[in-house]
Scaffold this motif. Structure first.
Motif, PDB file in Angstrom:
ATOM      1  N   GLN A 165      52.160  13.217  44.740  1.00 34.18           N
ATOM      2  CA  GLN A 165      51.768  14.528  44.229  1.00 34.18           C
ATOM      3  C   GLN A 165      52.952  15.083  43.469  1.00 34.18           C
ATOM      4  OE1 GLN A 165      49.793  17.194  46.966  1.00 34.18           O
ATOM      5  NE2 GLN A 165      50.285  18.999  45.755  1.00 34.18           N
ATOM      6  N   ASN A 166      52.682  15.897  42.469  1.00 36.37           N
ATOM      7  CA  ASN A 166      53.739  16.429  41.618  1.00 36.37           C
ATOM      8  C   ASN A 166      54.419  17.604  42.328  1.00 36.37           C
ATOM      9  OD1 ASN A 166      55.396  16.874  39.453  1.00 36.37           O
ATOM     10  ND2 ASN A 166      53.775  17.320  37.986  1.00 36.37           N
ATOM     11  N   THR A 167      55.065  17.265  43.451  1.00 41.74           N
ATOM     12  CA  THR A 167      55.658  18.274  44.322  1.00 41.74           C
ATOM     13  C   THR A 167      56.773  17.619  45.131  1.00 41.74           C
ATOM     14  OG1 THR A 167      55.131  19.982  45.976  1.00 41.74           O
ATOM     15  CG2 THR A 167      54.052  17.848  46.240  1.00 41.74           C
ATOM     16  N   HIS A 186      54.746  16.013  50.280  1.00 46.09           N
ATOM     17  CA  HIS A 186      53.341  15.647  50.141  1.00 46.09           C
ATOM     18  C   HIS A 186      52.807  15.110  51.467  1.00 46.09           C
ATOM     19  CE1 HIS A 186      50.117  12.867  48.192  1.00 46.09           C
ATOM     20  NE2 HIS A 186      49.579  13.967  48.665  1.00 46.09           N
ATOM     21  N   ASP A 231      46.690  16.703  44.016  1.00 49.69           N
ATOM     22  CA  ASP A 231      47.010  18.037  43.503  1.00 49.69           C
ATOM     23  C   ASP A 231      46.426  19.098  44.426  1.00 49.69           C
ATOM     24  OD1 ASP A 231      48.174  19.827  41.700  1.00 49.69           O
ATOM     25  OD2 ASP A 231      46.361  20.003  40.491  1.00 49.69           O
ATOM     26  N   GLN A 250      53.718  21.194  48.874  1.00 49.20           N
ATOM     27  CA  GLN A 250      52.762  21.511  47.820  1.00 49.20           C
ATOM     28  C   GLN A 250      53.128  22.768  47.045  1.00 49.20           C
ATOM     29  OE1 GLN A 250      48.844  19.359  49.839  1.00 49.20           O
ATOM     30  NE2 GLN A 250      48.715  21.477  49.239  1.00 49.20           N
ATOM     31  N   THR A 270      54.562  23.068  42.954  1.00 48.55           N
ATOM     32  CA  THR A 270      53.824  21.903  42.478  1.00 48.55           C
ATOM     33  C   THR A 270      53.499  22.090  41.007  1.00 48.55           C
ATOM     34  OG1 THR A 270      51.926  20.467  42.910  1.00 48.55           O
ATOM     35  CG2 THR A 270      51.556  22.820  43.180  1.00 48.55           C
ATOM     36  N   ASP A 303      51.599  20.633  37.301  1.00 48.88           N
ATOM     37  CA  ASP A 303      50.314  20.100  36.858  1.00 48.88           C
ATOM     38  C   ASP A 303      50.404  18.584  36.681  1.00 48.88           C
ATOM     39  OD1 ASP A 303      48.000  19.366  35.399  1.00 48.88           O
ATOM     40  OD2 ASP A 303      47.859  21.366  34.532  1.00 48.88           O
ATOM     41  N   PRO A 304      49.581  17.804  37.396  1.00 44.41           N
ATOM     42  CA  PRO A 304      49.665  16.346  37.256  1.00 44.41           C
ATOM     43  C   PRO A 304      49.125  15.829  35.931  1.00 44.41           C
ATOM     44  CG  PRO A 304      47.830  16.928  38.676  1.00 44.41           C
ATOM     45  CD  PRO A 304      48.569  18.204  38.390  1.00 44.41           C
ATOM     46  N   THR A 308      43.919  14.025  40.002  1.00 45.86           N
ATOM     47  CA  THR A 308      43.080  14.980  40.720  1.00 45.86           C
ATOM     48  C   THR A 308      42.880  16.247  39.894  1.00 45.86           C
ATOM     49  OG1 THR A 308      43.875  14.148  42.839  1.00 45.86           O
ATOM     50  CG2 THR A 308      42.892  16.348  42.824  1.00 45.86           C
TER      51      THR A 308
END
Length: 465
Positions: A12-14, A17, A58, A79, A82, A84-85, A104
């Protein structure tokens, strides 16, 4: 012959996760989630390991159920923050040649007309390597911050998603004929207007009268993934998904879930084996079992009790901070907490499950099993899961990014290749070809999106969906 084990990397872009607190480990690069170079490195590791795809999870809201506030999630970077993926993908596609990308995106908060263009654009730029993980977004915090007074009820979110799918299917599959793009310099015709038609959708939730804004990509419809666990969510997956993501800790329990999804797909008129089903797994691997166990103990020093409880509070909608972390859950009063206890009791009825015990259990590998050992030990366990659960593959988590994925590629992939369980090289150019076979980049005839193909013909007025 044993079927191929399909592999997706799970991120996840965080910062936090699936593993809470491990960003503190000296080897972790989780804090670099905001750097493109970190994501390029991750994608290239996966491509070296011949992974099918990078699956990017996401969430659209902060986790604020625990203690009724976001503080615990912020402290552990769970999260939040975070990014935007979707904005990562074009750059990662440029840095790779074969790896797919499953992103996602929520059907609850997107408009199908603009979303269809986004996915077609990414499919163009990646030469057909795009997938969409369809979610309906469960967080109350997301609903409030995206303009709603409260969350849309669960089943209505799926009703919206059903109509959303019909709109995007029509845009991707029906609006433009296969030969609409003429690119005829002499005649001065780039697009033949007679071969592009409006979809004329007038529904309960969406009105889309016009044509698709993008010309079709090689896949037209991106490869569709779904991870619904409720009754209506599993029915949605059986109807629409080509890939299904599961989060289960026991292969026999997983098998019952897999059998149910395949049976529902069959009842929808689909080939049940066309659905590729993946379970999340965390792998801690080293040259020997002893070294791998030492690595796990090292990681466990950095897990966060509060972070794990904050994450599970959000997933369950139950504030676990009101409980004594060492009080057995069988003495709790709420139905939700009893339900949580039932999940873990099915895994180990002999264990005294307290909030602390659950947090420790999920600390390194939240969402699925943690497999620890040498390459041979790990491969044996993955093969056991495949056989018992009738899976098609795994989403491999990365609790110490990108170290744990790198270890998997270094140690486990060669062992699986030696056993003939992971391919030596990619087959097919697009992500859907990996699901079907080379040369088949578009949805199968038994998929609901295929019903819109007949509308590509320009004769007559289009039907109203």
């Amino acid at each position: 012959m044993s079927k191929r084990i399909r592999l997706n990397g799970l991120r996840q872009n965080t910062v936090g996760h699936t593993a809470m607190g491990l960003w503190r480990h000296p080897a972790s690069q989780a804090h670099r989630y905001r750097e493109l170079s970190h994501w390029v490195e991750t994608a290239q590791i996966l491509e070296r390991g011949k992974f099918d795809a990078l699956f990017i999870a996401d969430a659209l809201g902060p986790l604020e159920v625990y203690q009724g506030k976001v503080d615990a999630a912020l402290r552990d970077g769970i999260q939040t923050p975070t990014d935007d993926p979707l904005l990562l993908v074009s750059a990662l596609a440029a840095a790779t040649q074969q790896l797919g990308f499953a992103v996602t995106v929520s059907s609850t908060y997107e408009q199908p007309y603009s979303f269809a263009r986004k996915m077609t654009t990414l499919d163009h730029l990646s030469n057909g390597r795009i997938g969409w993980n369809i979610v309906t977004s469960a967080l109350e915090s997301a609903a409030r911050n995206l303009g709603l007074d409260q969350q849309i009820p669960h089943d209505e979110r799926y009703a919206i998603a059903e109509e959303f799918m019909q709109v995007v299917y029509a845009l991707w599959e029906a609006s433009w004929a296969d030969d609409a793009v003429r690119f005829d310099r002499e005649a001065g015709v780039f697009i033949d207007p007679a071969k592009v038609q409006p979809i004329a959708h007038q529904g309960r939730y969406f009105q889309v009268p016009g044509i698709a804004l993008s010309e079709p990509s090689v896949q037209r419809t991106p490869v569709l993934f779904q991870a619904g666990s409720s009754t209506v969510g599993k029915a949605f997956a059986a109807r629409h998904a080509e890939g299904v993501f599961l989060s289960s800790y026991d292969p026999q329990i997983t098998r019952s879930m897999v059998d149910s999804i395949r049976a529902q797909a069959s009842s929808e008129g689909r080939d049940p084996q066309s659905l590729k089903i993946f379970n999340i797994v965390t792998v801690i691997v080293a040259a020997t079992d002893a070294e791998a166990q030492a690595k796990l103990l090292d990681y466990q020093q950095y897990t966060s009790l509060e972070g794990s409880l904050a994450r599970y509070s959000a997933l369950l909608g139950i504030d676990l901070s009101v409980l004594d972390p060492d009080q057995p859950l069988q003495y709790a009063e709420t139905e939700g907490i009893r339900g949580l206890l039932e999940v873990f009791t099915r895994l180990d009825a002999s264990r005294l499950w307290t909030p602390r015990a659950i947090a420790e259990f999920v600390g390194v590998g939240g969402g699925g099993p943690v497999i620890v050992g040498s390459p041979q030990t790990v491969a044996d366990e993955l093969e056991r899961w495949m056989a018992v659960a009738d899976l098609d593959g795994f989403n491999i988590a990365d609790p110490v990014p990108p170290v744990t994925l790198g270890d998997f590629v270094k140690w486990v992939v060669p062992e699986l290749q030696r056993r003939g369980r992971v391919w030596a090289d990619y087959e097919g150019a697009t992500l859907r070809e990996r699901f079907r076979r080379p040369g088949l980049s578009q949805v199968s005839d038994d998929h609901p999106a295929a019903r819109h193909r007949q509308r590509r013909h320009p004769q007559g007025s289009p039907d109203v969906i």
